[in-house]
Design a protein around this motif. Sequence first.
Motif, short mmCIF file in Angstrom:
data_model
loop_
_atom_site.label_atom_id
_atom_site.label_comp_id
_atom_site.label_asym_id
_atom_site.label_seq_id
_atom_site.Cartn_x
_atom_site.Cartn_y
_atom_site.Cartn_z
N LEU A 93 35.30 39.64 39.62
CA LEU A 93 35.22 39.74 41.06
C LEU A 93 34.48 41.01 41.46
O LEU A 93 34.52 42.01 40.76
CB LEU A 93 36.62 39.75 41.67
CG LEU A 93 37.41 38.45 41.57
CD1 LEU A 93 38.86 38.67 41.99
CD2 LEU A 93 36.77 37.37 42.43
N GLY A 94 33.81 40.96 42.60
CA GLY A 94 33.11 42.13 43.11
C GLY A 94 32.85 41.97 44.59
O GLY A 94 32.93 40.86 45.15
N ALA A 145 24.86 39.80 36.92
CA ALA A 145 24.33 38.54 37.46
C ALA A 145 25.46 37.54 37.69
O ALA A 145 25.50 36.85 38.73
CB ALA A 145 23.29 37.95 36.51
N ASN A 146 26.39 37.47 36.76
CA ASN A 146 27.54 36.58 36.92
C ASN A 146 28.41 37.00 38.10
O ASN A 146 28.88 36.19 38.89
CB ASN A 146 28.39 36.56 35.65
CG ASN A 146 27.71 35.86 34.48
OD1 ASN A 146 26.70 35.19 34.65
ND2 ASN A 146 28.26 36.02 33.30
N GLN A 147 28.62 38.31 38.21
CA GLN A 147 29.47 38.83 39.27
C GLN A 147 28.84 38.58 40.64
O GLN A 147 29.52 38.15 41.58
CB GLN A 147 29.69 40.33 39.06
CG GLN A 147 30.56 40.99 40.13
CD GLN A 147 30.80 42.45 39.83
OE1 GLN A 147 31.14 42.82 38.70
NE2 GLN A 147 30.61 43.31 40.82
N ILE A 195 41.34 38.06 46.06
CA ILE A 195 40.99 39.47 45.87
C ILE A 195 42.25 40.32 45.75
O ILE A 195 42.38 41.18 44.86
CB ILE A 195 40.12 39.97 47.04
CG1 ILE A 195 38.71 39.36 46.95
CG2 ILE A 195 40.02 41.49 47.04
CD1 ILE A 195 37.88 39.84 45.80
N ARG A 196 43.20 40.09 46.63
CA ARG A 196 44.41 40.91 46.61
C ARG A 196 45.26 40.66 45.37
O ARG A 196 45.88 41.59 44.83
CB ARG A 196 45.22 40.66 47.89
CG ARG A 196 44.48 41.14 49.13
CD ARG A 196 45.31 41.11 50.40
NE ARG A 196 44.52 41.60 51.53
CZ ARG A 196 45.02 41.87 52.72
NH1 ARG A 196 46.30 41.70 52.95
NH2 ARG A 196 44.24 42.31 53.69
N ALA A 197 45.28 39.42 44.91
CA ALA A 197 46.02 39.12 43.68
C ALA A 197 45.37 39.81 42.50
O ALA A 197 46.04 40.32 41.60
CB ALA A 197 46.05 37.60 43.46
N ALA A 198 44.04 39.84 42.49
CA ALA A 198 43.32 40.48 41.40
C ALA A 198 43.58 41.98 41.39
O ALA A 198 43.70 42.60 40.34
CB ALA A 198 41.82 40.20 41.53
#
Length: 341
Positions: A10-11, A49-51, A334-337
């Motif tokens: 994630l980003g 690139a993946n992110q 996002i918050r779980a991560a």
Amino acid sequence: MPTDDTIVPLGAAYFPVPAGSPTRSYAFLLVPGFTLLAFSSAVEPLRIANQLSQQPLYRWQLMSESGAPVSSSSGISVCVDAPIGPMDRATRAFVCAGNPPSAAAAPKVVGAIQRHARFGGAVGGICTGAVALAAAGLLEDHAFTLHWENQPTFREDFPALCPSANRFEISGPVMTCGGGAAATDMMLSLIAEDHGAEFSAMVSEMCLRKVMVGIEKEQRSSLSVLIRSRNPGLLNIVTLMNAHIEDPLTLDDLSRVAGYSRRHIERMFLSVLGETPGEFYRGIRLDHGRTLLSTTDMGLLEVALACGFGSVAHFSKSFKTRFGTAPTKFNRTIRAARKTR
């Protein structure tokens, strides 16, 4: 080998790539004394690139002669996924080497690269990895390079071959670079071939690297490079859009400030960017919203207003259209991560 969960981190930043884009595989053959800087400079653009795309555009596997960890030139050992063995034809296989260059010419390494090329696979050398390609007889008809420090010795060992002075070379199925930051240059070029110059430019941005070396001293690249235009009117309008995210300007406002007619602005955007001014402007605002959701604890209403949307409903609908997921769901993810880090 990394799983999809690890290769698509994630980003906050995001750059759309057509959904369902194929995953391209890489294999990095690490030999003792390989340069850690060059290796990481090659892998990180793939991860970025993946992110950015939030898709597994690239997958990579690390190999060594025995399958055991390999010590780099700095003494730091890197674990690998498997011993050197057969690779799928679609895999781009790179030999990562350093000092001594002769380590790249180990029979098992040379044999693997030779076999991969024979079956139509693309091969490459990072830093002194070109030594393996030379020993495999794969460089005679291709432009290639390796680190300048090792070129004199290379010429002595392979007098019929002449490496170039360039940072990297991509010659058909043969890809080589001098190591260090040149590995990033090479990967950005390959990413551009796969997914376009704009996407590659954004990967470069994430590396805090200039899109065009020598153009600017700032960390961020020139706006003219990113949107592939030096039209001063267009650049002025895009700059205005970026400066007015919370309080969006109307097309009449942009027209008045830029000194162009509405019709002329519409033609410029469609011909250069392939979008209407409104679509492009909305994309800027939604990208900003995604960043706020990723990096702050702001509520949806706060984010919507900060991006110039009058309601959560309008923001949510536009967000889902652009990113394929509702902002509420994205926010929960996002918050779980964050909690698991």
